[in-house]
Motif scaffolding. Structure first.
Motif, PDB file in Angstrom:
ATOM      1  N   ALA A 115      -1.864   6.249  16.183  1.00  0.00           N
ATOM      2  CA  ALA A 115      -2.762   7.073  16.990  1.00  0.00           C
ATOM      3  C   ALA A 115      -3.238   8.287  16.192  1.00  0.00           C
ATOM      4  N   GLY A 116      -4.552   8.391  15.991  1.00  0.00           N
ATOM      5  CA  GLY A 116      -5.125   9.533  15.298  1.00  0.00           C
ATOM      6  C   GLY A 116      -5.004   9.531  13.793  1.00  0.00           C
ATOM      7  N   LYS A 117      -4.537   8.438  13.199  1.00  0.00           N
ATOM      8  CA  LYS A 117      -4.367   8.398  11.745  1.00  0.00           C
ATOM      9  C   LYS A 117      -4.959   7.113  11.177  1.00  0.00           C
ATOM     10  N   LYS A 118      -5.802   7.269  10.160  1.00  0.00           N
ATOM     11  CA  LYS A 118      -6.397   6.114   9.481  1.00  0.00           C
ATOM     12  C   LYS A 118      -5.776   5.947   8.105  1.00  0.00           C
ATOM     13  N   GLY A 119      -5.810   4.717   7.619  1.00  0.00           N
ATOM     14  CA  GLY A 119      -5.316   4.440   6.284  1.00  0.00           C
ATOM     15  C   GLY A 119      -5.740   3.056   5.850  1.00  0.00           C
ATOM     16  N   SER A 120      -5.420   2.716   4.632  1.00  0.00           N
ATOM     17  CA  SER A 120      -5.741   1.423   4.044  1.00  0.00           C
ATOM     18  C   SER A 120      -4.937   0.315   4.730  1.00  0.00           C
ATOM     19  N   ILE A 121      -5.624  -0.741   5.156  1.00  0.00           N
ATOM     20  CA  ILE A 121      -4.910  -1.874   5.759  1.00  0.00           C
ATOM     21  C   ILE A 121      -3.970  -2.509   4.743  1.00  0.00           C
ATOM     22  N   PHE A 122      -4.388  -2.595   3.483  1.00  0.00           N
ATOM     23  CA  PHE A 122      -3.510  -3.180   2.465  1.00  0.00           C
ATOM     24  C   PHE A 122      -2.240  -2.347   2.305  1.00  0.00           C
ATOM     25  N   ASP A 123      -2.385  -1.021   2.244  1.00  0.00           N
ATOM     26  CA  ASP A 123      -1.211  -0.155   2.102  1.00  0.00           C
ATOM     27  C   ASP A 123      -0.283  -0.260   3.310  1.00  0.00           C
ATOM     28  N   ALA A 124      -0.860  -0.398   4.502  1.00  0.00           N
ATOM     29  CA  ALA A 124      -0.050  -0.471   5.725  1.00  0.00           C
ATOM     30  C   ALA A 124       0.801  -1.736   5.779  1.00  0.00           C
ATOM     31  N   LEU A 125       0.397  -2.770   5.047  1.00  0.00           N
ATOM     32  CA  LEU A 125       1.096  -4.062   5.099  1.00  0.00           C
ATOM     33  C   LEU A 125       1.871  -4.378   3.819  1.00  0.00           C
ATOM     34  N   GLU A 126       1.901  -3.450   2.897  1.00  0.00           N
ATOM     35  CA  GLU A 126       2.505  -3.667   1.585  1.00  0.00           C
ATOM     36  C   GLU A 126       4.013  -3.895   1.664  1.00  0.00           C
ATOM     37  N   ASP A 127       4.506  -4.733   0.753  1.00  0.00           N
ATOM     38  CA  ASP A 127       5.945  -4.982   0.580  1.00  0.00           C
ATOM     39  C   ASP A 127       6.618  -5.559   1.826  1.00  0.00           C
ATOM     40  N   MET A 128       5.905  -6.442   2.532  1.00  0.00           N
ATOM     41  CA  MET A 128       6.467  -7.079   3.727  1.00  0.00           C
ATOM     42  C   MET A 128       6.497  -8.589   3.522  1.00  0.00           C
ATOM     43  N   ASP A 129       7.491  -9.235   4.101  1.00  0.00           N
ATOM     44  CA  ASP A 129       7.521 -10.691   4.136  1.00  0.00           C
ATOM     45  C   ASP A 129       6.523 -11.178   5.183  1.00  0.00           C
ATOM     46  N   ALA A 130       6.288 -12.478   5.223  1.00  0.00           N
ATOM     47  CA  ALA A 130       5.227 -13.046   6.051  1.00  0.00           C
ATOM     48  C   ALA A 130       5.370 -12.752   7.544  1.00  0.00           C
ATOM     49  N   ASP A 131       6.539 -12.976   8.123  1.00  0.00           N
ATOM     50  CA  ASP A 131       6.691 -12.783   9.570  1.00  0.00           C
ATOM     51  C   ASP A 131       6.492 -11.324   9.992  1.00  0.00           C
ATOM     52  N   PRO A 132       7.152 -10.364   9.338  1.00  0.00           N
ATOM     53  CA  PRO A 132       6.905  -8.969   9.705  1.00  0.00           C
ATOM     54  C   PRO A 132       5.460  -8.533   9.426  1.00  0.00           C
ATOM     55  N   CYS A 133       4.874  -9.057   8.358  1.00  0.00           N
ATOM     56  CA  CYS A 133       3.494  -8.726   8.027  1.00  0.00           C
ATOM     57  C   CYS A 133       2.547  -9.236   9.118  1.00  0.00           C
ATOM     58  N   LEU A 134       2.770 -10.454   9.572  1.00  0.00           N
ATOM     59  CA  LEU A 134       1.945 -11.017  10.641  1.00  0.00           C
ATOM     60  C   LEU A 134       2.078 -10.179  11.909  1.00  0.00           C
ATOM     61  N   ALA A 135       3.302  -9.833  12.274  1.00  0.00           N
ATOM     62  CA  ALA A 135       3.519  -9.038  13.482  1.00  0.00           C
ATOM     63  C   ALA A 135       2.823  -7.679  13.372  1.00  0.00           C
ATOM     64  N   LYS A 136       2.888  -7.054  12.204  1.00  0.00           N
ATOM     65  CA  LYS A 136       2.287  -5.744  12.045  1.00  0.00           C
ATOM     66  C   LYS A 136       0.768  -5.814  12.032  1.00  0.00           C
ATOM     67  N   VAL A 137       0.184  -6.808  11.359  1.00  0.00           N
ATOM     68  CA  VAL A 137      -1.281  -6.905  11.322  1.00  0.00           C
ATOM     69  C   VAL A 137      -1.827  -7.169  12.715  1.00  0.00           C
ATOM     70  N   VAL A 138      -1.120  -7.967  13.498  1.00  0.00           N
ATOM     71  CA  VAL A 138      -1.535  -8.232  14.884  1.00  0.00           C
ATOM     72  C   VAL A 138      -1.430  -6.945  15.710  1.00  0.00           C
ATOM     73  N   ALA A 139      -0.333  -6.205  15.542  1.00  0.00           N
ATOM     74  CA  ALA A 139      -0.174  -4.935  16.265  1.00  0.00           C
ATOM     75  C   ALA A 139      -1.255  -3.936  15.865  1.00  0.00           C
ATOM     76  N   LEU A 140      -1.565  -3.867  14.586  1.00  0.00           N
ATOM     77  CA  LEU A 140      -2.612  -2.953  14.127  1.00  0.00           C
ATOM     78  C   LEU A 140      -3.978  -3.347  14.668  1.00  0.00           C
ATOM     79  N   SER A 141      -4.206  -4.643  14.814  1.00  0.00           N
ATOM     80  CA  SER A 141      -5.498  -5.070  15.346  1.00  0.00           C
ATOM     81  C   SER A 141      -5.680  -4.583  16.787  1.00  0.00           C
ATOM     82  N   ALA A 142      -4.599  -4.438  17.515  1.00  0.00           N
ATOM     83  CA  ALA A 142      -4.678  -3.931  18.886  1.00  0.00           C
ATOM     84  C   ALA A 142      -5.066  -2.450  18.927  1.00  0.00           C
ATOM     85  N   LEU A 143      -4.787  -1.707  17.851  1.00  0.00           N
ATOM     86  CA  LEU A 143      -5.150  -0.288  17.769  1.00  0.00           C
ATOM     87  C   LEU A 143      -6.599  -0.071  17.385  1.00  0.00           C
ATOM     88  N   ASN A 144      -7.243  -1.114  16.899  1.00  0.00           N
ATOM     89  CA  ASN A 144      -8.586  -0.960  16.331  1.00  0.00           C
ATOM     90  C   ASN A 144      -9.638  -1.676  17.087  1.00  0.00           C
TER      91      ASN A 144
END
Length: 85
Positions: free
Chosen positions: A56-85
């Protein structure tokens, strides 16, 4: 000879899509994002590393937000981030 390692499963997906022309719906990680309800437009737009809402109220690089994650956590986070945008 050379080798390239991507920083996340999402970034690897973006590289396959951007550099090799693999369609989103044919890529394994792309299919997973679509199956979780992400839109084709969002996935395509995010594949070039835009600034997105990462909390909330903070922007950043999508690549940086998902860096150093395995596939399952990365998928969960990208889906969660899509709900914010």
């Amino acid at each position: 000879n050379g080798m390239h390692a991507s920083a996340s499963p999402f970034e690897a997906f973006a590289e396959r899509n951007n550099w090799m022309g693999v369609p989103i719906f044919r890529d394994r990680f792309g299919k997973l994002m679509l199956s979780e309800g992400m839109t084709m437009d969002t996935i395509k737009a995010w594949s070039v590393d835009p600034q997105v809402n990462i909390e909330a109220g903070k922007k950043g690089s999508i690549f940086d937000a998902l860096e150093d994650m395995d596939a399952d956590p990365c998928l969960a986070k990208v889906v969660a981030l899509s709900a914010l945008n």
